[in-house]
Scaffold this active site. Structure first.
Site, PDB file in Angstrom:
ATOM      1  CB  SER A 177      -0.926   0.011   1.215  1.00 12.41           C
ATOM      2  OG  SER A 177      -1.766  -1.120   1.196  1.00 12.41           O
ATOM      3  CB  CYS A 229      -9.458  -4.627   0.891  1.00 16.13           C
ATOM      4  SG  CYS A 229      -7.837  -5.278   0.636  1.00 16.13           S
TER       5      CYS A 229
END
Ligand SMILES: *Cc1c(COP(=O)(O)O)cnc(C)c1O
Length: 393
Positions: A73, A326
């Protein structure tokens, strides 16, 4: 419950014992800060630089092109925000796809709020972008193309070489989120014309919370984390020595066995796919049949809720996911499945099974058998399925 069958390797992987052993001395014996001057710090400094060499070697990159981060990320955020910031004088436009990981998509949405313009490329029914659409989307003010190497939900591998060639021809930077692909499929940054590449250790049997961003020499991005002078003053923060050592060890082990493991894993994958498609009616494989990660299986089962499937698989000791880790927890169907053209009802019945080198044929058979029973049971409770069957007659 019987033995755990872990089929969620796209969410994270098991740390290899050898990786743990390689990391251990940097927790217990040499806990030094590699930036310190005394002799005690030499060993950790050396370990970090050797790790950088190992990772650079795998990509055919130079050691000073590898920047350690806290994972995929962060690398995605840095690559995209960094390029759009550093090259703002060229323009405010970038190109990505509708099927990126949220680490890319949400970064793009943030940049749109800040005045950038983003083109989100469509994908076909297999999840591949169109090279014509990509080339037509390039404008004089296009700074960056960011296309993932392989998709984390449906496993489709994008035409990276061709994208790299188009980016080069038009003088546009090319970033790829290779988090699912690095150490799973071979890649050389020069051959593929990749300018920036994100990777994360916990997706290839390394530790969580560590990754890297490859930045081609000559591309001058600003510092992403401001502070100390670590990572050539671009990414401050005391170096995560055990994490970095573990990432390099995991990469080394993966690359040594990549070819044989890919074949082995793909054989188990194909067996599972064949069984499910031939034995369970109204099942569909999502993602490209051949341009696909060796370890990815993604199905849709009509008249089934993905969440119910996951709960019943869990009762059988099988760890699976619907969409990505997610998006689970939200009731929205996966943006990836919608982008490949599935309607909401069908996208809701999705199941992702991601294998590892430890997944056996027996586990694949047990999973196929369990799925067959579960899908039958869930459909027997579905009024929609009952009506559908009646109408078929
Ligand atoms: C897991 C993943 C990420 C995020 O990586 P973290 O190290 O968990 O932050 C980004 N992109 C893709 C494609 C992923 O699969």
């Amino acid at each position: 419950m019987e033995k755990l069958i872990y089929l969620d390797n796209a969410a994270t992987t098991a740390l290899k014992p050898e990786v743990f052993e390689a990391m251990k001395p940097y927790f217990l014996e040499n806990y030094s800060n590699p930036n310190s001057v005394y002799t005690f710090a030499q060993q950790s400094k050396k370990a970090v630089e050797e790790a950088r060499e190992t990772l650079a070697g795998i990509l055919g990159a130079k050691t000073n092109e590898i920047y350690f981060t806290a994972g995929g990320s962060e690398s995605d955020n840095w690559a995209i925000k960094g390029c759009m910031d550093a090259f703002a004088s060229k323009g405010k436009h970038m190109i990505t796809t509708k099927i990126e990981h949220h680490a890319v998509l949400h970064t793009c949405e943030y940049l749109e709020q800040k005045g950038c313009e983003v083109t989100y490329l469509n994908v076909d029914e297999n999840g591949c972008i169109s090279l014509e659409e990509l080339e037509q989307s390039i404008r004089p003010d296009t700074v960056l193309i960011s296309v993932m190497f392989a998709n984390n939900e449906i496993g489709t591998i994008e035409p990276i070489r061709e994208i790299g060639a188009i980016a080069k021809k038009h003088g546009v930077l090319f970033h790829t989120d290779a988090v699912q692909a690095f150490c799973h499929v071979p890649m050389q940054v020069d051959e593929l014309n990749i300018d920036l590449l994100s990777a994360s250790a916990h997706k290839f049997h390394g530790p969580k919370g560590v990754g890297f961003l490859y930045i081609r020499n000559g591309i001058k991005l600003g510092a992403y984390i401001h502070g100390g002078a670590q990572e050539r003053a671009r990414r401050a923060g005391t170096t995560n020595v055990p994490g970095i050592v573990g990432m390099a060890k995991a990469a080394e082990l993966s690359v040594q066995t990549m070819e044989e493991n890919s074949k082995k894993i793909a054989a188990v994958r194909d067996h599972l796919i064949e069984r499910v498609l031939s034995e369970i009616p109204y099942a569909r494989l999502n993602g490209h049949r051949t341009h696909r990660l060796p370890n990815n299986v993604n199905f849709c089962f009509r008249f089934i809720e993905g969440e119910s499937l996951l709960i019943m698989l869990d009762q059988k000791g099988i760890c699976a996911s619907s969409g990505s880790a997610c998006t689970s927890g939200s009731l929205d169907p996966s943006h990836v499945l919608l982008a490949i053209g599935l309607v909401h009802e069908i996208a809701h019945g999705s199941l992702r099974l991601t294998l590892s080198e430890d997944t056996t044929m027996e586990e694949a058979d047990y999973t196929a058998d369990s799925l067959k029973g579960i899908v039958e049971r869930l459909r027997s409770m579905s009024p929609l399925y009952e009506d559908f069957v009646k109408n078929q007659k």
